[in-house]
Design a protein around this motif. Structure first.
Motif, short mmCIF file in Angstrom:
data_model
loop_
_atom_site.label_atom_id
_atom_site.label_comp_id
_atom_site.label_asym_id
_atom_site.label_seq_id
_atom_site.Cartn_x
_atom_site.Cartn_y
_atom_site.Cartn_z
N UNK A 44 26.34 -24.73 26.56
CA UNK A 44 27.43 -26.55 27.48
C UNK A 44 26.46 -26.79 28.11
N UNK A 45 24.90 -26.51 28.66
CA UNK A 45 24.37 -27.40 29.29
C UNK A 45 23.86 -28.24 29.01
N UNK A 46 22.48 -27.42 27.59
CA UNK A 46 22.56 -28.11 26.70
C UNK A 46 23.22 -29.61 26.55
N UNK A 47 24.28 -28.95 26.04
CA UNK A 47 25.10 -30.21 25.29
C UNK A 47 25.23 -31.35 26.68
N UNK A 48 25.73 -30.96 27.48
CA UNK A 48 25.85 -31.28 28.34
C UNK A 48 25.14 -32.65 29.50
N UNK A 49 23.34 -32.63 28.77
CA UNK A 49 22.26 -33.46 29.15
C UNK A 49 22.30 -34.43 28.37
N UNK A 50 22.43 -35.49 29.12
CA UNK A 50 22.47 -36.23 28.29
C UNK A 50 21.37 -36.95 27.90
N UNK A 51 20.16 -36.69 27.54
CA UNK A 51 19.12 -37.24 26.70
C UNK A 51 19.06 -37.53 25.30
N UNK A 52 19.34 -38.27 25.07
CA UNK A 52 18.59 -38.51 23.41
C UNK A 52 17.59 -38.47 22.75
N UNK A 53 16.87 -37.91 23.36
CA UNK A 53 15.94 -37.35 22.57
C UNK A 53 15.89 -36.11 22.22
N UNK A 54 17.24 -34.98 22.28
CA UNK A 54 17.10 -33.67 22.35
C UNK A 54 18.23 -33.42 21.32
N UNK A 55 18.95 -35.06 21.01
CA UNK A 55 19.88 -34.82 19.99
C UNK A 55 19.94 -34.11 19.10
N UNK A 56 18.88 -34.19 17.74
CA UNK A 56 18.44 -33.41 16.98
C UNK A 56 18.55 -31.62 17.29
#
Lengths: 369, 1105
Positions: B132-144
């Motif tokens: 939940x939290x990982x997906x809520x962090x809006x940082x583009x680098x971690x999209x993959x």
């Protein structure tokens, strides 16, 4: 929390809940959710007011975090929430400070996973009891001459179930045919109702609304009291007269209690000078609300309120008489005649203590004058 | 004021909670007073080893965030604690992270590894919250990384984690829309998930990411329909909305025949045209259908897709939900998808919502207002629920008014107008204005009351409130425009009002009226113009424009008297401050005053100004709103909101229904029969998946127990459900048959074949059961196989012919009416035992008893409908319904059923005869069956049945008892005793059994009816059930519901019945008058009003279901 939202607000008491939505979403979805949030606060803090929320801001944050994920409701059953985030009590906070424990549950509540999310596992009580309150409200509009323009009965069955384990309850009525339209707590098995007209359910723990129903105006609705009124504003001079008498009509032999009359006077009524044979009255100068608290209705000596109204001079007399709103209670009576016939429990061995209470209230009961 | 003191003030609020928690820390007070150091101290606390200190710090930080203070400089200190073991600290860190990660992207990356570890945690809650939290962090680098995590979580074994994965999908999509294709794959995978937990969330993700990919739904459609009832309420709303859209693309319009009829019956158009304006196209069906049925059948017989039916059936119970959003969702689904005859069910539920909070009321009323325009009949019975209370907020009042106006027709207009009359006196002036407009609309829509309304409005002109008068003038103007010649006196009256009325709009309206109809008031008009010219400079712009207008018109008709006045007015206008007025004056002067320069137009000035103007159409602001999906935000705003998905129009031809078939190798061909089959097969899947998600589930009953037992009997839901099922079956059978014998022959008249087949179908069900029951050891899977084989096309012929044989047998058997019933019963109970005894979990047992109970009642319903439908049992007396008095399980082997035999009870004519049937299912004999301890309401009497000395094991005995119910439906309670046991039982009669038949002639009937008018007459309008539109069916249903006899009647549009109540011998007269299109009116005349009302209800139910 609901980061991208626009529109839709509502109040509970003096608090506004606002939710902002950016895209299409069913409005009732939002409204209903906000109500659920307000109800949850109520469950947790006992009331839902500005100070309470300010005081418990951390818990509020934690709650909202569990209730919403990216704007979509997650866990809204207060039973489940209570397992995840324990409500604040003085005792618990003392214990927590001593032991370093926390308010947050470590495990995923079982309710979250099962298809009966409303009940948590491992409930234990020493006294097993199940109470049901059948509360009916009469909504009515009575016109000047005393004939009923519109009347219907809205009822709810409120339950307070404190039973250990996983009890499976069956509640049946003497006369289920009376019920015209029903809506249930999700725990009620709809098919059983359709087939046998009994309520079969595994109850949530604690207080909940089992069902609400509607008895339509086709069945003659008994109107418990009548109101004789005479309100007049004199054309000349700046005064008016008011006389109201209330008497019992169809009370089924029960006493009418907590009788109260509210009248919203026209703006031009400055003050009132009345005498009440029973109870007392107040007149709020700013809201122009005349409230007459009567109490018990004594059929031998009917309560009466009479006297004069003083009006602002120079203002034309109001063309309409204010309508009278009634409030009343009748204990031990469901005015529709609905009766619970029995409650059976399966699935657990112990013998629960059972009880049913009936109460009739005036809902939106209005007398036009 | 320095920031520090402000902070302290703020602090005051939160400290009171915290007190107990951090009062022990004497330093904390100081920390807070020193503003500049506070973050340092918080950092210190966060760095400490003690969880309690960390927690304290986090709580304060969250409180800061809540107050809108910037806490971003604490980010490094907070992030470190993401790995903290204390779960509350962790959660608060998550809150913080989600808030600030976007601002501090680099630092946020520090926390990622912790989440990646969390994703592998054995605790499902931790896995889920990490995601939940990982997906809520809006940082583009971690999209993959997110993508990977979502993919993994989508195949997690915990449904909760899978649900979280579904939630993460839209988050990732909004962060990086380029991931769409991959995300769709995940959605596709999750859509196939069989747990109720996931269903709602994944459909939400679907709606957000790829609502256009309707093809993804095909394979999951039936599963979603079947799961729907168990999905949590929010999910239900989303799924229902999505399925509405889906159904619009996949199925045919169920009301298509009506629209076809309109095109087809060109010749009849004029005839029907007359009532069309009143009731749209609602009325025409019945009559035309008969006439053109054959032709229609050839052209395009509409057969509802079974999947369409499935959706409607599975959503209907949700109308009973406590959640207003769910009810609204179902209501809009029915409105957009259901056949006209069925839409009515939603009205009751929507009216119920009106009791809710005022926001809910507001939304619901908006939707009701739209619905009432299209389907007025639906809400007519609930007219009074829309009456207005003085305590309602204004916007609710106005909406209710709108609904009332829409509902108005010739029959109820007088009540509505009376109601409006009280509203006009309200103190809420906006509301009064709205009411006047509403009256205007009623007057335009309903010709009969136009004059009444007009008179009423004219009276309002003498009202003291100017707003009221103004509004009335405006409305009167519109009404007068329809027939001005009749009302010149009203125009005169209004002309006088110009002296008093000051509201510009009203003045303008009056002036326009006088100008327009100056021929009707030739003397007054110039005088009005004279007065107006005098006050011209002081008027509002809108009035000035109308003065110019009036002047121009008068000049054209009566230039002798008004020439100078007109000149004067135009001159005044020429120097007005408002350029619009100057403009208009110039323009009009050119037009009307002939000069050398004036062009050709001035010749036509009269035509231009005094052209016949069409009367304005007063219509609802809610007209045409229904092109928005009801219940949507866009509908509420009447503007398209972002992300709104248009509701598509029905397709011309249905797309291939086979796409919804789930691939299972055995069924290669697509036929409607297979479809039915799959429905059944899916359920075991469902119960499997439940098993996997935890032991507690099996404790809940209905749904899974239903799946366990109902796999065979399909979806006969409840009493009447079985009937509708059979109908549907027969429909689909027809379809199939048609395929087979395409050119062989035309179809038989629909009704005949339908009823035949449905009885066949029903016969087959018990047949299946008996088969199964014979081979005791058959397991679940065998069951499946069997029904499979039965539905495979190759064998269908056989089974049908078998059924035919069976049917004949059945007819033969049905002569002694009680016996076959009993037999069936016994078989069923055996069946229960086979099914349920090996249930593993101890918790399940009690539920099973419940279930078997309901199963029996289901089946009971089945056998009942069987007897009602079969032609052999038309005579009312044979259509007896059996009720259960004592169930086999509670009776410890003894089953007692009762029915109202409808025979006169010979010992006492005032008693109702009740036939009891005892069956001993136990292995030992039962002795001395008798009754004791009769508890009755006052006045009621009972004649006990004679004691049955001995009932050997496996035997059946019957006895008759008499009960005098005193014409009430109060139950008779007594104890049923055997030599060892006592059972409390009660008999409660349906009201229809409280009467006996009498024979009346038509004249007697009319005479008696004449004497039972007024209070004793109850009239109810209804729409007949589609299967009950012929006389025969009506008679059957009414006589089944109540013990009445038919009274001969000259008209074939009316069925009359008569009876007397058993105790008091009061006459009960029932009339069912049918109209076109299944509409009918039910009238019950009975001296006993309570009996009358209850009877109306019962008969209504019998005729509409």
């Amino acid at each position: 929390m609901g980061e991208h939202r626009r529109r839709s607000a509502q109040t509970t008491g003096k608090l506004f809940f606002l939710s902002v939505v950016q895209t299409e979403v069913p409005p009732l979805f939002v409204v209903e959710f906000l109500h659920r949030v307000a109800d949850t606060f109520q469950d947790y803090f006992g009331e839902c007011s500005e100070t309470v929320i300010k005081d418990n801001v951390v818990i509020v944050y934690e709650l909202l975090e569990e209730m919403l994920d990216n704007g979509f409701p997650l866990a809204t059953e207060s039973n489940v929430l209570m397992e995840m985030i324990r409500p604040p009590t003085i005792l618990r906070s003392v214990v927590n400070t001593l032991t370093g424990g926390s308010n947050v549950g470590e495990k995923l509540p079982t309710g979250q996973l099962s298809i009966i999310p409303w009940r948590r596992a491992g409930v234990k009580y020493t006294n097993n009891e199940a109470y049901f309150d059948v509360i009916e409200e009469i909504d009515a509009i009575v016109d000047k001459s005393g004939t009923t323009v519109f009347a219907e009965i809205q009822g709810v069955v409120e339950a307070c179930v404190k039973l250990s384990g996983m009890p499976d309850l069956t509640l049946s009525f003497m006369n289920p045919r009376l019920l015209d339209d029903v809506s249930f707590h999700p725990c009620v098995r709809f098919k059983r109702w359709e087939a046998d007209r009994v309520l079969s359910f595994i109850p949530p723990d604690g207080n909940f609304r089992l069902m609400s129903y509607h008895v339509s105006s086709q069945n003659l609705v008994a109107i418990p009291v009548y109101v004789k009124q005479n309100i007049s504003f004199l054309e000349t001079g700046s005064c008016g007269r008011l006389e109201i008498t209330i008497g019992p009509k169809q009370t089924m032999g029960k006493t009418v209690e907590a009788l109260m009359v509210t009248i919203h006077m026209p703006k031009s009524v400055l003050s009132v000078n009345l005498t009440a044979t029973q109870g007392s009255y107040t007149y709020d100068l700013t809201t122009k609300a005349l409230i007459w608290t009567i109490g018990k209705l004594n059929p031998q000596k009917l309560p009466n309120l009479r006297g004069s109204l003083s009006m602002q001079s120079g203002v034309p007399k109001p063309e309409e008489n204010p309508s009278i709103n009634l409030d009343l209670k009748i204990q031990q009576l469901a005015i529709s005649g609905l009766k619970v016939s029995r409650l059976d429990m399966y699935g657990e061995k112990y013998k629960p203590f059972k009880g049913v209470k009936y109460l009739t209230k005036a809902g939106k009961f209005q007398v036009r004058t | 004021m320095s920031a520090s003191s402000a902070f302290n003030d703020d602090k005051g609020g939160s400290s009171s909670v915290g007190e107990a928690e951090y009062a022990y820390d004497p330093v904390s007070g100081k920390i807070f007073s020193s503003d500049y150091n506070r973050h340092d101290d918080l950092k210190e606390m966060l760095d400490s080893n003690k969880d309690s200190l960390k927690l304290e710090a986090m709580k304060r930080i969250v409180a800061m965030i809540a107050r809108g203070k910037n806490a971003s400089d604490l980010f490094p200190a907070v992030v470190k604690n993401v790995a903290c073991k204390n779960i509350e600290v962790k959660k608060l860190v998550y809150v913080y992270l989600v808030r600030y990660a976007e601002e501090q992207q680099d630092l946020a990356l520090l926390s990622i590894s912790t989440f990646q570890r969390g994703l592998k945690d054995p605790n499902q809650l931790i896995r889920a919250s990490a995601l939940r939290v990982l997906s809520s962090i809006r940082v583009t680098i971690i999209v993959p990384i997110m993508m990977l995590a979502i993919k993994e979580a989508a195949s997690d074994m915990s449904p909760y984690v899978r649900k979280t994965a579904a939630h993460a999908i839209p988050k990732l999509y909004s962060l990086d829309p380029e991931q769409k294709d991959q995300l769709i794959e995940v959605i596709e995978k999750l859509l196939a998930d069989k747990t109720t937990l996931v269903a709602g969330s994944v459909v939400m993700a679907f709606e957000e990411v790829c609502p256009e990919r309707i093809d993804l739904i095909h394979k999951n459609y039936r599963k979603l329909c079947n799961l729907l009832i168990d999905v949590e309420e929010w999910g239900q709303v989303v799924i229902i909305n999505m399925l509405t859209r889906y159904a619009r693309t996949q199925f045919l319009n169920p009301n298509i025949n009506e629209s076809l009829l309109e095109e087809g019956s060109g010749g009849d158009k004029t005839f029907y045209g007359s009532d069309e304006d009143e009731d749209e196209d609602d009325d025409e069906k019945e009559k035309e259908k008969k006439a053109e049925a054959a032709a229609m059948a050839k052209r395009k017989p509409y057969v509802m897709d079974p999947d369409h039916r499935l959706l409607l059936r599975n959503t209907k119970p949700l109308l009973q939900s406590r959640n207003a959003a769910v009810v609204m969702a179902v209501a809009q689904l029915y409105f957009h998808l259901a056949p006209k005859a069925e839409v009515g069910v939603i009205a009751k539920a929507l009216v119920r919502l009106l009791r809710s909070h005022s926001e809910v009321q507001f939304v619901v009323l908006q939707n009701v207002a739209t619905m009432t325009i299209k389907r007025r009949g639906m809400f007519e019975p609930y007219l009074k629920s829309f009456y207005i209370r003085s305590t309602d907020p204004t916007q609710i009042k106005v909406l209710k008014l709108e609904v009332l106006t829409n509902l108005a027709n010739e029959t109820n207009i007088s009540t509505i107008l009376r109601e409006f009359q009280t509203y006009i006196k309200s103190m809420d002036k906006d509301f009064v204005a709205a009411t006047i407009q509403a009256i205007g609309r009623c007057a335009t829509n309903i010709g009969e009351v136009r004059d009444t309304c007009l008179n009423g409005l004219v009276q309002l002109l003498s009202n003291r409130d100017e707003l009221v008068v103004a509004e009335s003038v405006v409305v009167i103007k519109k009404l007068l425009q329809m027939q001005p010649e009749k009302h010149s006196d009203i125009i005169k009256h209004m002309a006088k009002l110009t002296d008093n009325i000051q509201v510009p709009m009203a003045r303008a309206s009056i002036l326009w009226l006088i100008g327009e109809y100056c021929e009707h008031v030739p003397k007054i008009a110039p005088d009005v113009l004279r007065k107006m010219a005098k006050s011209f400079t002081n008027e509002e712009d809108i009035v000035k424009l109308q003065i110019i207008n009036l002047a121009a018109k008068l000049y054209l008709t009566n230039s002798k008297q008004t020439k100078l006045l007109t000149q004067y007015v135009l001159n005044l206008a020429k120097y007005d401050q408002n350029y619009d007025i100057r403009d208009r004056a110039r323009f009009i002067r050119q037009l009307i005053v002939p000069t050398e320069k004036s062009g050709a137009l001035s010749k036509y000035a009269k035509k231009l100004f005094l052209a016949l103007k069409p009367a304005p159409v007063l219509e609802s602001p809610f007209k045409d709103r229904d092109h928005f999906q009801l219940g949507s935000l866009s509908h509420l705003l009447n503007a398209k909101a972002g992300g709104y998905q248009e509701l598509p129009d029905w397709p011309e031809a249905a797309p291939d229904p086979s796409v919804r078939n789930v691939e299972v190798p055995e069924w290669t061909k697509c036929s409607s029969r297979e479809k039915r089959k799959e429905k059944k097969v899916e359920k075991p899947f469902y119960s499997d998946s439940e098993g996997e998600s935890g032991p507690t589930e099996s404790a809940d009953s209905e749904s899974d127990s239903a799946t366990a037992s109902d796999s065979r009997s399909g979806s006969e839901e409840s009493g009447s459900g079985s009937e509708s099922e059979s109908e549907e079956d027969s429909e689909s059978e027809e379809e199939e048959e048609e395929k087979k014998s395409k050119k062989k022959e035309l179809k038989k008249p629909v009704q005949e074949s339908e009823s035949e087949q449905s009885s066949e179908e029903e016969d087959r069900k018990p047949e299946k059961k008996s088969k199964q029951q014979k081979s005791d050891s058959e397991s679940e899977s065998d069951e499946d196989e069997e029904s499979e084989s039965e539905s495979s096309p190759s064998e269908s012929e056989d089974s049908e012919s078998e059924a035919e044989v069976k049917k004949k047998k059945k007819v033969a058997e049905s002569k002694p009416p009680s016996k076959p019933v009993k037999k069936e019963k016994k078989e069923m109970s055996l069946l229960d035992l086979d099914d349920f005894e090996p249930a593993p979990s101890p918790q399940v047992t009690p539920v099973n008893t419940l279930l078997s109970n309901s199963l029996v009642t289901d089946l009971e319903g089945l056998s009942l409908s069987d007897s009602v439908l079969s032609p052999a049992t038309i005579a009312p007396s044979s259509a007896l319904k059996n009720y259960e008095l004592l169930h086999r399980i509670t009776g410890e082997g003894l089953t007692v059923e009762y029915c109202f035999s409808r025979q006169p009870f010979s010992p006492d004519a005032n008693m109702v005869a009740v036939q009891l049937q005892f069956t001993n299912n136990s292995s030992s004999d039962t002795k001395s069956l008798h009754m004791e301890d009769v508890k009755l309401q006052s006045g009621m009497r009972v004649k006990e049945f004679p004691e049955i000395e001995l009932l050997p094991a496996g035997e059946t005995a019957s006895a008759v008892m008499g009960i005098d119910f005193c014409d009430s439906t109060q139950a008779a309670n007594f104890q049923l005793c055997t030599h060892t046991k006592k059972f409390f039982v009660s008999i409660q009669p349906p009201v229809g059994e409280l009467m006996r038949t009498v024979f009346l002639t038509e004249n007697e009937f009319k005479k008696e009816q004449g004497q039972l008018m007024g209070m004793n007459e109850i009239t109810e309008k209804l729409t007949l059930d589609a299967r009950c539109r012929n006389e025969h069916a009506i008679v059957q249903r009414v006589t089944a519901a109540a013990n009445l006899s038919r009274v001969p009647c000259g008209s074939d549009k009316e069925c009359r019945f008569a009876g007397r109540t058993v105790t008091s011998s009061s006459l009960v007269l029932v009339t069912v008058a049918t109209r076109e299109e299944g509409a009918a009116q039910l009238t019950v005349n009975c001296e006993k009003m309570v009996i009358g009302t209850m009877l109306v209800k019962d008969i209504l139910l019998a005729l509409t279901q």
